[in-house]
Design a protein around this motif. Sequence first.
Motif: not given
Length: 335
Positions: A25-30, A125-128, A187-191
């Motif tokens: 349950n996270d979203a990060i930049l790779c 989990s999102l990894c952009a 939008n705050l979008s992600a922590p």
Amino acid sequence: MCNPLLDIQTTVEKSFLDKWGLKENDAILCDDKHNDMFTELTKDFTVEYIPGGAAQNSLRVAQWILNSPNRTVFFGAVGKDQYGELLATKAKEAGVNVQYQINETVKTGTCAALINGTHRNDFRSLCAHLAAANTFTQDHLQKEENQKIIEQAKYFYVTGFFITVCPPAIIQLATHSAEFNKTFTLNLSAPFISQFFFDKLSEIIPLVDVLFGNEDEAAAFANAHGWETTCVKEIALKAAALPKKSTKPRLVVFTQGPEPVVVVEGDKVTEYPVTRLPKEEIVDTNGAGDAFVGGFLSQFIQGKGIEASVACGSYAAQEIIKKHGCTVPSVCKYH
Ligand code: AP5
Ligand code: NA
């Protein structure tokens, strides 16, 4: 305005996340160490390619509800390649007027959407990998045709995700919005945006008329401010009361999955209950928050009240939860 990304969606086990240093349950930049992960995903897994990118998802959903093309315009950067063309085709099919900045040398961005199970106790989990999306420049807004679009627009929506890319472009739109008494929404979008880009975020907040987020993003925002609370209502009140350039009261809208949507207008808190979907109807919640914003904005821009906007946001989110990724059924039954 946001990052146009193509989602590479697949089901993985927790061990896959551990292997690549990702959290549930996270979203990060790779970073570079994830290049091999993308190779492994496309080689060893059955993947689905789904148009993504947070704001682009929201606009596709808003268009689906508005059911009249080109009410929305999207700015962001893609590469000159198949993925970029696919994104443009899908957005245009949905009725979004996409005005991409095209980078001739960098590839279109992707986002690994790694899913296990269907509801919130499982994970996603999102990894952009932003790639071309990361190369967006403010010049794009200076183009004559885009200047015209900006002048004609009455509402602006930018994601926190875009703060990692081009804060001057965000400030430009937000300042224009304040100057002409239009509405600027963020939008705050992600922590990680509050954790690592707090200074830039704080420069934008005084220009924000409507602030969206979910409970985790609210908590990260509170933490970055040093507010010692995790109460979503209290955070929303404090966020609404932060200094603001224009006199219009700030609206804060925080979703909490199946829990009530918390809305603060000025100093008034309202909770809007969510009708829970039965577990068997939930396919995946990926894109629920984006769809909520799309539904909300589709009504808000027509001057419908907050209650109607929240109701449509919840409707849109539920339709998306019943399908893979942020995709909508062909016909919209919302009235
Ligand atoms: P993601 O962050 O997954 O999208 P999201 O829309 O925010 O989805 P979440 O599942 O996180 O929802 P939420 O927690 O925000 O909302 P909530 O659960 O409160 O990201 C998806 C997209 O982000 C991808 O397409 C990707 O491309 C893009 N992306 C990732 N990184 C990016 C980057 N760096 N730049 C640009 N794009 C990037 O739910 C909202 C509402 O849904 C609720 O209020 C309710 O109405 C409804 N709802 C939720 N759960 C239920 C339930 N169980 N029953 C009934 N209604 C429900
Ligand atoms: Na989200």
